[in-house]
Write a protein that holds these residues in place. Structure first.
Motif, PDB file in Angstrom:
ATOM      1  N   PHE A 173       0.827  -1.203   0.000  1.00  0.00           N
ATOM      2  CA  PHE A 173       0.000   0.000   0.000  1.00  0.00           C
ATOM      3  C   PHE A 173       0.867   1.262   0.000  1.00  0.00           C
ATOM      4  N   ALA A 174       1.947   1.248   0.794  1.00  0.00           N
ATOM      5  CA  ALA A 174       2.748   2.461   0.983  1.00  0.00           C
ATOM      6  C   ALA A 174       3.726   2.722  -0.143  1.00  0.00           C
ATOM      7  N   VAL A 175       4.187   1.647  -0.807  1.00  0.00           N
ATOM      8  CA  VAL A 175       5.200   1.804  -1.841  1.00  0.00           C
ATOM      9  C   VAL A 175       4.614   2.515  -3.062  1.00  0.00           C
ATOM     10  N   THR A 176       5.258   3.608  -3.465  1.00  0.00           N
ATOM     11  CA  THR A 176       4.816   4.350  -4.654  1.00  0.00           C
ATOM     12  C   THR A 176       6.035   4.756  -5.458  1.00  0.00           C
ATOM     13  N   ARG A 177       5.902   4.732  -6.759  1.00  0.00           N
ATOM     14  CA  ARG A 177       6.966   5.172  -7.644  1.00  0.00           C
ATOM     15  C   ARG A 177       7.189   6.686  -7.485  1.00  0.00           C
ATOM     16  N   PRO A 178       8.374   7.173  -7.881  1.00  0.00           N
ATOM     17  CA  PRO A 178       8.674   8.603  -7.682  1.00  0.00           C
ATOM     18  C   PRO A 178       7.636   9.555  -8.269  1.00  0.00           C
ATOM     19  N   ALA A 179       7.168   9.277  -9.482  1.00  0.00           N
ATOM     20  CA  ALA A 179       6.192  10.192 -10.094  1.00  0.00           C
ATOM     21  C   ALA A 179       4.898  10.222  -9.287  1.00  0.00           C
ATOM     22  N   GLU A 180       4.470   9.042  -8.818  1.00  0.00           N
ATOM     23  CA  GLU A 180       3.237   8.978  -8.029  1.00  0.00           C
ATOM     24  C   GLU A 180       3.412   9.659  -6.682  1.00  0.00           C
ATOM     25  N   ARG A 181       4.588   9.480  -6.071  1.00  0.00           N
ATOM     26  CA  ARG A 181       4.821  10.121  -4.777  1.00  0.00           C
ATOM     27  C   ARG A 181       4.893  11.642  -4.933  1.00  0.00           C
ATOM     28  N   LYS A 182       5.528  12.084  -5.990  1.00  0.00           N
ATOM     29  CA  LYS A 182       5.593  13.527  -6.237  1.00  0.00           C
ATOM     30  C   LYS A 182       4.193  14.099  -6.418  1.00  0.00           C
ATOM     31  N   ALA A 183       3.355  13.375  -7.164  1.00  0.00           N
ATOM     32  CA  ALA A 183       1.966  13.825  -7.348  1.00  0.00           C
ATOM     33  C   ALA A 183       1.232  13.859  -6.012  1.00  0.00           C
ATOM     34  N   GLY A 184       1.525  12.874  -5.153  1.00  0.00           N
ATOM     35  CA  GLY A 184       0.914  12.850  -3.829  1.00  0.00           C
ATOM     36  C   GLY A 184       1.347  14.028  -2.981  1.00  0.00           C
ATOM     37  N   VAL A 185       2.632  14.395  -3.076  1.00  0.00           N
ATOM     38  CA  VAL A 185       3.142  15.550  -2.332  1.00  0.00           C
ATOM     39  C   VAL A 185       2.460  16.822  -2.813  1.00  0.00           C
ATOM     40  N   MET A 186       2.386  17.004  -4.134  1.00  0.00           N
ATOM     41  CA  MET A 186       1.773  18.221  -4.664  1.00  0.00           C
ATOM     42  C   MET A 186       0.274  18.261  -4.375  1.00  0.00           C
ATOM     43  N   GLY A 187      -0.360  17.070  -4.383  1.00  0.00           N
ATOM     44  CA  GLY A 187      -1.768  17.023  -3.979  1.00  0.00           C
ATOM     45  C   GLY A 187      -1.946  17.439  -2.535  1.00  0.00           C
ATOM     46  N   GLY A 188      -1.000  17.036  -1.684  1.00  0.00           N
ATOM     47  CA  GLY A 188      -1.037  17.442  -0.285  1.00  0.00           C
ATOM     48  C   GLY A 188      -0.864  18.938  -0.119  1.00  0.00           C
ATOM     49  N   VAL A 189       0.039  19.525  -0.913  1.00  0.00           N
ATOM     50  CA  VAL A 189       0.249  20.971  -0.860  1.00  0.00           C
ATOM     51  C   VAL A 189      -1.038  21.704  -1.238  1.00  0.00           C
ATOM     52  N   ASN A 190      -1.716  21.228  -2.269  1.00  0.00           N
ATOM     53  CA  ASN A 190      -2.991  21.841  -2.673  1.00  0.00           C
ATOM     54  C   ASN A 190      -4.035  21.704  -1.579  1.00  0.00           C
ATOM     55  N   GLN A 191      -4.038  20.536  -0.916  1.00  0.00           N
ATOM     56  CA  GLN A 191      -5.015  20.312   0.143  1.00  0.00           C
ATOM     57  C   GLN A 191      -4.726  21.192   1.359  1.00  0.00           C
ATOM     58  N   LEU A 192      -3.449  21.430   1.645  1.00  0.00           N
ATOM     59  CA  LEU A 192      -3.095  22.284   2.777  1.00  0.00           C
ATOM     60  C   LEU A 192      -3.483  23.730   2.509  1.00  0.00           C
ATOM     61  N   GLY A 193      -3.395  24.150   1.253  1.00  0.00           N
ATOM     62  CA  GLY A 193      -3.874  25.481   0.864  1.00  0.00           C
ATOM     63  C   GLY A 193      -3.262  26.618   1.648  1.00  0.00           C
ATOM     64  N   TRP A 194      -1.944  26.719   1.643  1.00  0.00           N
ATOM     65  CA  TRP A 194      -1.273  27.748   2.440  1.00  0.00           C
ATOM     66  C   TRP A 194      -1.741  29.162   2.082  1.00  0.00           C
TER      67      TRP A 194
END
Length: 958
Positions: A410-431
């Motif tokens: 479940f936790a293992v993600t390829r670099p592109a997918e993890r990067k997308a997850g990070v950027m999705g998190g940034v959007n969700q945080l909405g600084w």
């Protein structure tokens, strides 16, 4: 002397780093082990500032551009904020109540300003200097509820100013105009809480990680456990006067939303219909009644679990939440009470819970034989089947093997997918839209930071006969057709490398899967010998001693094979190696074999699963032979530097100055376990630093700092051996100490405790040359959230992961201290996690290119792999040794697997000590332990038996 003979009266606490006085009994010395860990105030005295960053960066290899999951802070407040102590009710209220009071209308009215932020417990901050506030919050009145008689929901609130925080200190520190201080930490802590304020209100908050309340995306791991992905964020100090926010993908486990009888059945591993019978007591041979393992497991896992009830038809938005206190021994038919009719006052005696539910709610319980759940509210209990887990509760227990496998997937993600997850998190945080960040003036760039990095030149791999392998940036090489660099009998060419050995086939009774015949095993051994010879070894013509064992007593199998080998090779000729074929992944059998081989007979062993034997796969056999060759005293391969540097920056550390490398690690049992923490240390035992001896011992309960006792007992013998075998009677001129698992807040205690003890050991061993020894202390960590995304070849592999050798020294490292991130391995799956190295002391003043390239190249010298590893081998081996040393626990194996955690309860202490003393004598060892010990201390491990083979100075753990 036995534990009962130890006289402990009047023994004063020792000074830190004190060695055992020559005239003190060993038992008395052991009694003082608890005091040998310096107290916090003592640890932090006279600790010098940490090593400062060298003036130059490493410029070897080729430059690279790397994106990091770090987001620059482009604006932050520099004025004052005020910190307040918040006391709600008695000050010991539960978090749920504290949250409800803080979010109440009365609280908002009294605070009267939107700038207030709260840590959810005791601290609050505001832009305004407010006087002390005292008022009450009536939650029943705000919710329009009638108060319960005798249970008012009215809570006293006190908010008192505790200090002023000057945020300008952050800028002063980043521009090197003030030193690191408590005030700086308070300012950073405030900004970190400021970042968390909004997401903690909208999402599930676990420290610095946040998870959506949406059930979509959750994955079942089995046994009512769900896996979830979330967002991690934290504020960090960086270089060039800059702050940055580290954002990453977070993974965590939660309880699934199920009824509690379903959860109990999942925990016990049985069906709901058979659960009642499996949780009942059974009568044993001694005529006493006992609960089984299933009941203990359910009791342990369900304690403190929060739930609501389904049978009252409660349609309110917020149902009453109860907490499991214990699982009762009684079921719904056995639990009886006197039922009072409130209307008539009549009493119906001995009413069972099953009868009560039928009369009161017209509910016929489906599982009346299941145990009743007792809650933390006195006198309140419920049947499991009417209870339902409250949403979003963290699952705090260690996952089993099957759950772990699912969690990794479940936790293992390829670099592109993890990067997308990070950027999705940034959007969700909405600084940009965060009202609290706006109010305080904290601005964060939503673009990933781009940093300058270096791709270090990979070494070549040297095998026997001078054969060279050039892995390049691929990070892997092949073993077939290559001779091992060094063989066990290299010092005596006329002798075979392997001549005294035995093989045992253990076919466990009642477990037919994987059983093999003697003929199949012999065919495997024939190929084993053939392939070992192809790697350059000389094997004696005589076939090894064979022994077949039927049954589950693996300790007896070891003894029988060892006795056969003694009869064949002679009373004083210890076998070099014992091989065991076992059918199944039974950790108990594995640990029993290792315990007997190492602590009873002092012989190396190799355990293999029978599933691999009929296949006789050459690659599998070569992989096993890398371990076997290392255990027997050989070396698979060594790394050869290919980077051209000035002579003053030679990479051959030993030829420049005699150097010893030491690795150290402390491993802890799962949360809630009573098992001891295990301290392990390794010590290089050859000039190339390819081979490491290791030792381990118990280190208290969840104690991270290695005690002086362990430092002395583990390291002293290994260093004496180094001085004899490598130093030719002399002490090293350079000591490099790699320490794993230490957080930033423990750097001071590490230097004042472990490093001081390390110096004292060398002072004892080499009093005349001690002043010439230069110490380099490096903390190694993989518990961080920095990830690399290289911008194309040659630093990136085909999956987008960094190639081995990517080094980051800029931007996300400490503003002034000496640290760096190094990715030394090739990621097989998922996104590579670089290793963080923090140099706390460097008395040798190694240039960055020399130290960093040495670390990188040594990662290619891990003896049981054909790929470079992610951390320096000294630390990797220490981690292996700490896990393997669990099999050396001084607890009788007859008690069965995983029972040692119960051995240290206070009421059982004397019985445990007597049993340990008896067991040690059975292993031919003298056990000494005082009668009274604090509960945080543990029995020392059994020692490795010092046979003529002296495996304690070898790689027994690999």
């Amino acid at each position: 002397m036995s534990f009962s003979d130890a006289g402990l009266t009047g023994i004063p606490p020792p000074y830190k780093s004190e060695a055992k006085p020559p005239n003190m009994p060993a038992a008395s010395w052991l009694a003082r082990r608890d005091w040998l860990i310096p107290k916090p105030d003592e640890q932090l005295k006279d600790v010098e500032p940490l090593e400062q960053r060298p003036a130059t960066f490493n410029t070897t290899g080729s430059p690279a551009q790397v994106r990091l999951n770090a987001f620059p802070v482009v604006g932050y407040p520099t004025g004052n904020v005020w910190q307040y102590d918040v006391v709600i009710g008695s000050g010991n209220e539960k978090r749920g109540l504290i949250s409800a009071v803080w979010q109440s209308q009365a609280m908002k009215k009294n605070l009267n300003h939107p700038s207030w932020i709260f840590d959810g417990n005791r601290l609050a901050w505001s832009l305004h200097d407010s006087p002390e506030l005292r008022f009450h919050v009536d939650l029943d009145a705000e919710g329009g509820r009638t108060p319960r008689a005798g249970h008012p929901n009215n809570h006293r609130v006190s908010i008192r100013k505790s200090k002023k925080i000057d945020l300008s200190i952050i800028h002063l520190y980043l521009t090197n105009k003030t030193s690191f201080s408590k005030e700086l930490l308070e300012a950073i802590s405030f900004l970190d809480h400021l970042l968390r304020e909004t997401p903690s209100k909208n999402m599930i908050s676990l420290k610095r990680s946040f998870f959506s309340r949406d059930v979509a995306g959750r994955v079942s791991l089995g046994q009512a456990v769900m896996a979830m992905k979330g967002i991690y964020q934290t504020l960090r100090l960086g270089q060039n006067g800059q702050l940055y926010v580290n954002v990453d993908v977070a993974n965590a486990t939660f309880w699934g939303h199920f009824r509690l009888h379903s959860i109990a059945a999942s925990i016990a591993g049985v069906s709901e219909t058979s659960l009642g019978g499996r949780l009942k007591k059974t009568q044993k041979a001694d005529q006493k009644w006992y609960h089984g393992l299933e009941f203990a497991k359910v009791q342990n896992r369900m304690k403190k679990l929060k739930f609501t009830i389904r049978h009252r038809g409660n349609t309110a938005t917020k149902k009453t939440v109860f907490t499991v206190n214990s699982v009762s021994e009684k079921n719904a038919r056995e639990w009886k009470f006197d039922l009072v009719d409130r209307a008539t006052g009549q009493v119906r005696k001995n009413t069972s819970i099953e009868e009560y539910f039928k009369m009161k709610y017209n509910i016929l319980l489906e599982h009346p034989t299941l145990p009743i759940l007792e809650t933390t509210k006195k006198g309140i209990a419920f049947p499991m089947e009417v209870c339902e887990v409250v949403h979003d509760q963290r699952y705090p227990f260690k996952l089993d093997e099957d759950q772990t496998a699912k969690m990794i997937k479940f936790a293992v993600t390829r670099p592109a997918e993890r990067k997308a997850g990070v950027m999705g998190g940034v959007n969700q945080l909405g600084w940009a839209a965060d009202p609290f960040l706006k109010n305080y003036g904290l601005k964060v760039d939503s673009n990933m930071l781009l940093t300058k990095a270096q791709l270090l030149t990979p070494p070549t791999i040297e095998f026997g006969g001078g054969k060279i392998e050039r892995p390049g940036t691929a990070g892997r090489w092949r073993l077939d057709g290559k001779r091992f660099y060094r063989l066990p009998a290299a010092a005596e060419p006329s002798r075979p490398d392997l001549e005294r050995w035995g093989v045992c086939i253990i076919n466990e009774v009642g477990f037919t899967n994987g059983q093999i015949s003697g003929q199949v095993a012999k065919s495997f051994i024939e190929d084993f010998i053939k392939i070992y010879k192809s790697h350059g070894a000389k094997v004696a013509p005589a076939f090894p001693i064979f022994h077949g064992h039927q049954g589950s007593d693996t300790g007896a199998a070891v003894t029988q094979l060892f006795e056969k080998c003694k009869a064949a090779y002679g009373e004083h000729n210890t076998p070099q190696l014992l091989i065991f074929f076992i059918n199944g992944k039974n950790s108990y059998n594995y640990n029993r074999i290792k315990k007997s081989c190492e602590c009873r007979y002092g012989v190396m062993s190799q355990v293999m699963q029978t599933i691999h034997v009929p296949k006789k796969a050459p690659q599998y056999i070569s992989n096993v032979l890398m371990k076997v060759n290392s255990k027997l005293g050989g070396v698979t391969a060594r790394a050869v530097n290919t980077t051209k540097l000035k002579k003053a920056q030679s990479f051959n550390l030993y030829l420049e100055e005699p150097t010893v490398i030491i690795g150290a690690d402390v491993s802890h049992a799962a949360p809630g376990s009573l098992q001891a923490s295990m301290a392990a240390m390794t010590c290089s035992i050859d000039k190339d630093c390819t081979r490491y001896a290791a030792g381990a011992d118990t280190n208290g309960h969840r104690v991270e700092t290695i005690s002086n006792y362990c430092m002395q007992e583990i390291l002293n013998p290994m260093l004496k051996n180094w001085m004899t075998s490598v130093g030719q009677g002399g002490a090293p001129k350079r000591v490099i100490y790699f320490r794993d698992g230490v957080s930033e807040g423990q750097y001071g205690p590490l230097l004042a405790g472990e490093v001081a003890a390390l110096r004292d050991i060398f002072k004892q061993l080499a009093p005349k040359t001690f002043e010439q020894i230069k110490f380099t202390i490096i903390v190694v960590s993989k518990r961080h959230h920095i990830r690399f995304w290289p911008q194309g070849a040659p630093a990136a592999d085909k999956n987008g992961n960094p190639c081995p050798g990517v080094l980051v020294e800029r931007d996300v490292t400490s503003p002034f201290e000496y640290d760096f991130y190094l990715n030394s391995h090739s990621a097989i799956q998922g996104t590579a996690r670089p290793t963080h190295y923090h140099v706390l002391r460097d008395e040798a003043k190694y240039p960055p290119a020399q130290l960093q390239n040495m670390i990188y190249e040594h990662c290619y010298q891990y003896q049981r792999s054909t790929t470079p590893v992610s951390i320096h081998p000294a630390v990797y081996y220490a981690h292996l040794a700490s896990k393997r040393a669990v099999s050396h626990e001084n607890v009788a194996s007859a008690k069965g697997p995983h029972k040692s955690t119960e051995e240290f309860k206070y009421k059982q202490r004397r019985e445990s000590l007597r049993a340990a003393e008896k067991l040690a004598s059975e292993y031919g060892q003298k056990f000494e332990m005082p009668a009274e010990r604090p509960l945080t201390e543990f029995l020392p491990l059994l020692k490795i038996f010092q046979s003529t083979a002296r495996i304690d100075y070898g790689m027994w753990y690999i």
